[in-house]
Design an enzyme around this catalytic site. Structure first.
Site, short mmCIF file in Angstrom:
data_model
loop_
_atom_site.label_atom_id
_atom_site.label_comp_id
_atom_site.label_asym_id
_atom_site.label_seq_id
_atom_site.Cartn_x
_atom_site.Cartn_y
_atom_site.Cartn_z
N LYS A 192 28.49 88.42 57.40
CA LYS A 192 29.29 87.56 56.67
C LYS A 192 28.52 87.10 55.55
CE LYS A 192 31.15 83.96 55.97
NZ LYS A 192 31.14 83.99 54.13
N GLU A 267 19.28 78.26 61.80
CA GLU A 267 18.28 77.86 60.76
C GLU A 267 19.07 76.81 59.93
OE1 GLU A 267 16.72 77.05 57.72
OE2 GLU A 267 16.39 79.24 57.31
N CYS A 301 16.18 75.23 52.16
CA CYS A 301 16.39 74.25 53.23
C CYS A 301 15.22 73.56 53.60
CB CYS A 301 16.75 75.39 54.41
SG CYS A 301 15.81 76.66 54.42
N GLU A 402 20.49 65.56 53.44
CA GLU A 402 20.19 66.71 52.56
C GLU A 402 21.18 66.50 51.45
OE1 GLU A 402 21.01 70.69 54.30
OE2 GLU A 402 19.03 71.13 53.72
P1 NAI Z 1 27.68 76.37 55.24
O1 NAI Z 1 26.77 76.24 56.23
O2 NAI Z 1 29.10 75.65 55.33
O3 NAI Z 1 27.84 77.81 54.69
C1 NAI Z 1 26.96 78.79 55.14
C2 NAI Z 1 27.56 80.13 55.71
O4 NAI Z 1 28.50 79.77 56.76
C3 NAI Z 1 28.37 80.83 54.60
O5 NAI Z 1 28.41 81.88 54.78
C4 NAI Z 1 29.99 80.09 55.16
O6 NAI Z 1 31.05 80.91 54.52
C5 NAI Z 1 29.75 80.20 56.41
N1 NAI Z 1 30.71 79.14 57.12
C6 NAI Z 1 31.16 78.06 56.78
N2 NAI Z 1 31.95 77.40 57.68
C7 NAI Z 1 31.97 78.24 58.86
C8 NAI Z 1 32.51 78.20 59.94
N3 NAI Z 1 33.39 77.24 60.49
N4 NAI Z 1 32.23 79.18 60.93
C9 NAI Z 1 31.05 80.31 60.51
N5 NAI Z 1 30.93 80.24 59.30
C10 NAI Z 1 31.05 79.27 58.40
O7 NAI Z 1 26.98 75.70 53.80
P2 NAI Z 1 27.94 75.12 52.42
O8 NAI Z 1 29.18 74.76 52.66
O9 NAI Z 1 27.54 76.48 51.59
O10 NAI Z 1 27.02 74.13 51.83
C11 NAI Z 1 27.04 72.72 52.21
C12 NAI Z 1 25.78 72.29 52.58
O11 NAI Z 1 25.21 73.06 53.68
C13 NAI Z 1 24.80 72.22 51.22
O12 NAI Z 1 25.07 71.29 50.45
C14 NAI Z 1 23.24 72.10 52.02
O13 NAI Z 1 23.13 70.84 52.28
C15 NAI Z 1 23.90 72.66 53.37
N6 NAI Z 1 23.29 74.40 53.19
C16 NAI Z 1 22.15 74.60 53.72
C17 NAI Z 1 21.19 75.88 53.63
C18 NAI Z 1 20.09 76.13 54.43
O14 NAI Z 1 19.50 77.10 53.90
N7 NAI Z 1 19.64 75.42 55.48
C19 NAI Z 1 22.03 76.97 53.17
C20 NAI Z 1 23.29 76.51 52.55
C21 NAI Z 1 24.05 75.33 52.53
#
Ligand code: NAI
Ligand code: MG
Length: 499
Positions: A192, A267, A301, A402
């Site tokens: 996904k 991660e 990240c 973050e």
């Molecule tokens: P997110 O962690 O919510 O999204 C990442 C992935 O998880 C996307 O594919 C999303 O559709 C999916 N996802 C979201 N909620 C889910 C759930 N309940 N169950 C399963 N999958 C789910 O991150 P988002 O909302 O894009 O960004 C929010 C914050 O997260 C950012 O501001 C940043 O601080 C952090 N982030 C960190 C990343 C990293 O590489 N460590 C990458 C993206 C965001």
């Protein structure tokens, strides 16, 4: 900072505003609900494509396809050489089509073309690395101490159906990173992608089929995280989730995984310390300090967002970093010379802009930036100025949370022992940097820092052969390196009475 006001229009077959569909069981299909969502260019607000929006029903179909493909052995029982041949062909296709894939990510999530194009060596290299690992799978023969004649050995077996959930901040790299290792281990996958940047995942799915991957081995289901992602994380027939994203979502996935005790690797986020000593090569450290935090508009990240500077050079060094930052070119990532693109979405923009207020209210000083950029047509996109907060204290939110935007918090230090404790006083542990020419100090820090990566006199280097992952709330499991395969393997012990 210089602002690049040129606005380019999209040029890509995936960005014609048309409908892009789910990949399930080797075919591109509509979502069962018929629903779609829009994929926008964050630099211009323009519509790139409509994407079929998968929900729990589509996840069910994709998991069923992946399960059939796993159980009948069309991939897991294919000879390693033959799997390797297909994965190598896929690597060749990624290489051939790399410019197109890079451009697609630039359009979809804003990363400058210089950076997406610069990822060629990394994405192709990663896929070749995983293709190579396919023929290295092996168990052990083990001497046991049971009286009598018993022979023991281990078999390494693919864990089964993998749910891969990836973020938007480096889309095609994230796809290859997750899918490459899972396929090398013999697993089948339902991936996904993030709703902000799904397009390259669908193109890569197409290229996997073109390379000869059997139907159903990799399925790609774009959709909303809380719907499609959550359904995948909770699915009783998924054996493992490999996730990259926020810590909060990682925790939700872990809870959802409890139903069938699926394996999980995470991660997650970070608030990584980047430490500059007075004895460093400061010319190198200036750019290192700025780019550790600002590259990809801070949407990394392991970004070095807590910049610790030895007090006696604090003012002078920080002024040099500020000068460097003022020279960065911000604009549409398609334009030559642009170093920082927009942030990925309105949500991310609001989040970053909110932190400008949080930092000011807490008493931090904005040395550079601290605002949204709205000159001319930039107003249609989600641009923010690279920002340095100075006079930051460890307890401020801008030093602990973050932000995931181009924002760095500069903090002075005097005492080395105290510094180690302060650098580690975070719930995260993903990256870290140390700038010094003193070898003893460098090694002392390499050991003392509680984080999965330590970069000394450099920052954020990544290589397929080098493991990457987190301590503490930055997650667990390692990606990259030969040990990455283990994250997708079960170990079976076999006992044979031989006489
Ligand atoms: P997110 O962690 O919510 O999204 C990442 C992935 O998880 C996307 O594919 C999303 O559709 C999916 N996802 C979201 N909620 C889910 C759930 N309940 N169950 C399963 N999958 C789910 O991150 P988002 O909302 O894009 O960004 C929010 C914050 O997260 C950012 O501001 C940043 O601080 C952090 N982030 C960190 C990343 C990293 O590489 N460590 C990458 C993206 C965001
Ligand atoms: Mg989210």
């Amino acid at each position: 900072m210089t602002v690049d006001k040129r606005v380019s229009s999209p040029q890509h077959s995936y960005s014609d505003g048309g409908l892009k569909r789910l990949l399930i069981d080797g075919r591109f299909v509509d979502a069962t609900s018929g629903r779609t969502f829009d994929s926008l260019n964050p630099a211009t607000g323009e519509l790139l494509a409509r994407v079929s929006e998968g929900d729990a029903n589509d996840i069910d179909l994709a998991v069923a396809a992946a399960r059939r493909a796993f159980n009948d052995g069309r991939w897991s029982e294919m000879k390693p050489f033959d799997r390797q041949t297909i994965l190598s062909r896929f690597a060749d296709l990624v290489e051939e089509r790399h410019d197109e894939i890079a451009r697609m990510d630039t359009l979809d999530m804003g990363m400058p073309l210089s950076r997406t194009m610069g990822n060629r060596r990394r994405s192709v290299g990663m896929m070749r690395f995983y293709a190579g690992l396919t023929t290295t799978l092996r168990g052990d023969t083990i001497e046991n101490s049971i009286p009598g004649d018993y022979f023991t050995y281990t078999l390494k077996e693919p864990v089964g159906v993998v749910g891969a959930i990836i973020p938007w901040n480096n889309p095609h790299i994230a796809f290859i990173w997750k899918v490459g290792a899972a396929l090398a281990a013999g697993c089948t996958v339902v991936l996904k992608p993030a709703e902000e940047a799904s397009l390259s995942a669908l193109l890569l799915g197409e290229l996997l089929l073109e390379a000869g991957l059997p139907d159903g081995v990799v399925n790609v289901v774009p959709g909303v995280g809380e719907v499609a992602g959550a359904a995948l994380a909770a699915h009783p027939d998924v054996d493992k989730i490999a996730f990259t994203g926020s810590t909060a979502t990682g925790q939700a996935i872990l809870r959802a995984s409890a139903g069938n005790l699926k394996r999980v690797t995470l991660e997650l986020g970070g608030k990584s310390p980047n430490i500059v000593f007075a004895d460093a090569d400061l010319d190198q450290a200036v750019a290192g300090a700025a780019l550790a935090a600002f590259a990809n508009s801070g949407q990394v990240c392991s970004a070095g967002t807590r910049l610790f500077i030895e007090r006696r050079i604090y003012d002078d060094f920080l002024e040099r970093v500020a000068e460097f930052t003022r020279g960065l070119s911000v604009g549409n990532g398609l334009n030559d010379g642009v170093q920082l693109g927009p942030v990925v979405s309105k949500t991310q923009l609001d989040r970053v802009v909110n932190y400008f207020a949080v930092g000011r209210d807490e008493g931090a000083t904005v040395l550079v930036g601290g605002e949204r950029l709205v000159e001319g047509e930039l107003a249609n996109g989600y641009f923010v100025a690279p920002t340095i907060f100075s006079d930051v204290r460890d307890d401020m939110r801008v030093a602990r949370e973050e932000i995931f935007g181009p924002v760095v918090s500069a903090i002075a230090f005097d005492d080395v022992d105290d510094l180690i404790a302060r650098a580690n006083a975070t719930s995260f542990g993903l990256g870290s940097g140390v700038w010094t020419q003193n070898v003893a100090k460098a090694h002392r820090f390499a050991k003392a820092i509680r984080a999965g990566s330590v970069w000394i006199n450099c920052y954020n280097l990544m290589d397929p052969a080098v493991p990457f992952g987190g301590y503490k709330m930055s997650g667990y499991g390692r990606e990259g390196g030969v040990q990455h395969l283990d994250e997708f393997l079960e170990t079976k012990a076999v006992w044979i009475k031989t006489s």
